[in-house]
Scaffold this motif. Sequence first.
Motif, PDB file in Angstrom:
ATOM      1  N   GLU A 164      -1.077  -1.545   4.697  1.00  0.00           N
ATOM      2  CA  GLU A 164      -0.464  -0.866   4.846  1.00  0.00           C
ATOM      3  C   GLU A 164       0.998  -0.800   4.646  1.00  0.00           C
ATOM      4  N   THR A 165       1.431  -2.323   4.886  1.00  0.00           N
ATOM      5  CA  THR A 165       2.610  -2.240   4.192  1.00  0.00           C
ATOM      6  C   THR A 165       3.157  -1.752   2.466  1.00  0.00           C
ATOM      7  N   LEU A 166       1.874  -1.963   1.805  1.00  0.00           N
ATOM      8  CA  LEU A 166       2.346  -1.255   0.153  1.00  0.00           C
ATOM      9  C   LEU A 166       1.944   0.234  -0.018  1.00  0.00           C
ATOM     10  N   ALA A 217       3.503   2.291   1.745  1.00  0.00           N
ATOM     11  CA  ALA A 217       5.043   2.527   1.678  1.00  0.00           C
ATOM     12  C   ALA A 217       6.096   2.338   0.159  1.00  0.00           C
ATOM     13  N   TRP A 223      -5.138  -5.600   5.818  1.00  0.00           N
ATOM     14  CA  TRP A 223      -4.489  -4.834   6.543  1.00  0.00           C
ATOM     15  C   TRP A 223      -3.106  -4.373   6.162  1.00  0.00           C
ATOM     16  N   LEU A 224      -2.853  -5.560   7.175  1.00  0.00           N
ATOM     17  CA  LEU A 224      -0.773  -5.524   7.409  1.00  0.00           C
ATOM     18  C   LEU A 224      -0.413  -5.048   5.603  1.00  0.00           C
TER      19      LEU A 224
END
Lengths: 667, 127
Positions: free
Chosen positions: B22-24, B26, B18-19
């Motif tokens: 979420e990071t990608l 952006a 998930w992390l």
Amino acid sequence: MATTQSFSTDNLADNAPVLSALNLLEAISVIQSRFIESAPQSALFAEILNKLMALTESQYGFLCDIRHSPVGEVYFKMQVVSDSAWKSMARDFYERQAPIGMEFDRMRQMFGTACGEGQVVINNSLSIQHLPEGHPPLNCFLGLPIFNGGELQGMVGLANGKQGYSSEMAEFLQPLLAIGGSIIKAWRVDSWRRDVEEDLRRHAMVFENISDAVILTDEQGIVLDCNRAAEKMFDLPRKKLVGVPLGFLIATSDVDSVAAALVTIAGQGRWSGRFSTLLGDEPHVYESTALRLHGGADEEGLLAWFNRDVSERERARTRLEERSLELNAILDLSPAGYVFIDVSDRVAYVNPAFEQMTGLGMSRTIGMCSATLDLALSDLCAPDLAMAPVVTEEEDTLQLIRPQFVILRRIRRCLMDASGVSRGQVLCFQDITRETEVDRLKSEFLSTAAHELRTPMASVFGFSELLLNRQVDADKQRQFIGIIHRQAGRLAAIINELLDLARIDAMEGKDFNIAEHDLAPIILHVLDELLMPGDKRKVSLMLPSGLPLVRVDPEKLHLALTNVLSNAYKYSFGQGAIELTVFHGEGSRVGQLGVMVRDYGIGMTPGQLLHVFERFWRADSSGKVAGTGLGLSLVKEIMGIFKGTVEVESTPGAGTRVTLWLPVATS
Amino acid sequence: MAEGKRILLVEDNEEIRWLVRETLAASTLPLVVREAANGHEALQILGEFSPHVLILDVMLPDGVDGYSLCQYVKSRPALFPSVFVMLLTARGQRSDQKKGRMMGADLYLVKPFSPAELLMLVDDHFS
């Protein structure tokens, strides 16, 4: 130069014989008076030579006495050489030769057979070929033997007499020579006496100070004399020893008897054996030899007994034997392997532990050179691990794969004696397999622990960064914060459990308050405090009454039970009952109480079951189930300190049973 | 095959997936991100999806770990031309990094990692 009036004094030519006789008498009286007043030997000889030279108007002269070397050779000892008109080289020759004596043969060559036969030698037409270099030429020679009591004592040599020499002259000089003879004789007797005295004194000194106890007895063994060491041997003064039979002084019990020794000496002239005496409380052992010194069949003999105290040597030998027995026992029992390599670089000994480690026994290795032994050892190693790098010259590590896997630390020690000479070397082999394994496990544990801390940390770090840097809607914000909170809690739980484990490892239960306790209240307390959020199930408890006491630390048992119960909850996902049953062990478990926790959850495969007590191992690695992977490790450690055990049975899909076995208090 | 820059993320921990997701998200680039929770899933996806960037967790359950996946793609340049492999792992020891390099990994990122840094590394790779 002679100062006395001579034969050739012209104005007294007619009275020459009278004058000469007067001179002779005067010379004799001077020498006699000097002799009486004990002038030194050399001065008397010089006086005689000077008088003789003056009376014969000789240019050169010498006087010597006849001696016998210790091996019986005859030689002249030059006593005095005239100093008239001698060239320095000739003087050097005599001075160098005279002190050590000149061989008779050489003298005979130089001066004819004069003294050999004791005849006067007169030669007035000399032609001597073998004069020492630098010796002045000689034209006439008179050789006069010196007698005393019919015995040849020495000789006088005169040369280059002004008017040559004659037999009358020799006859005329006889009284003076007789004086010389008696002086030599007297001096010789005196020096013999001195020599004998000196010899006696030396022998007495040796006799007194020799470390052997020397005893002189007659043939019946009665003590006649003894030395200081013998006084020490019996701890009695000499005067008390003299007259006592030797047999009275020496204990006959344990060693040889004096009586038997006397019989042997009577037969063979000598005997050797052992005596022992008791000095104070200490027994002394002597190695003894006895000899008959003289005495024929009809003559009373003298026996000399030489006794050497060997007690110290015997004690040292005994000590050495004891020491080597001790050493053998140590080497036999030592868990370390030992190899001795002798001075010639060959294996002299290997101990049983070395054979046990390597399979290389005495029969295979004795006489092997050290390089061959190294080869034999590297043969037992894994090919790529044959020789680990040498740590120091004295120490390295071997990893053997035959006859069994074993890691050995090899230590070399060179043996040097006190003077620094090599006496070979000792190799010591220590089995460090376990240490190495413990080290490996420790570092593995450390890296696993770091790994386990990094995973929740990644969530905390990552999601908090997203929250900081991005616009996130309220719903997601909540979810992110929920993750951060949960993973932070997990970090705290891991750290707590790591600390619990570390404490148990370090203290090995010393901080446990173990006492006899009733199990029921502890279990009820655990159930009361157990908090499983979101799970409404209750534990169904089967707790018989009248249970015996167990020896536990209630707080630690509480922790262990909580861990087991929370696993049961977590791995059954809200499904099925959680049961806790307490029961008496049977068969090999008699004397133990079992506390069994059962769930009907996901269970484990036999393969998973193998890892169940490994630190950080988890049945579910997806992260869906909260936990650290340390819970059961901790339970196992705690039960170990209670001298109990943990048993886990599981069927995949059917659930798991964990039983804590506690020993019943015996008192 | 999907348009845009293809990324495959292999990670067994759901939260970390998930992390990363979420990071990608952006990124300014058009990214197509696929996810696998273990090695077997990853191999299946690799059969139909040739990623430009492969983000691999090293420790994966069920036998196929990140190292072997890395070696798998790097040893098949015809199938996976110029694939960029990032190892994402909690194993921080030097020996682990060395092993990653030996298996052909292009980058070794140790957990915990900064999402901003991960995004920058991915963007940089494509620019």
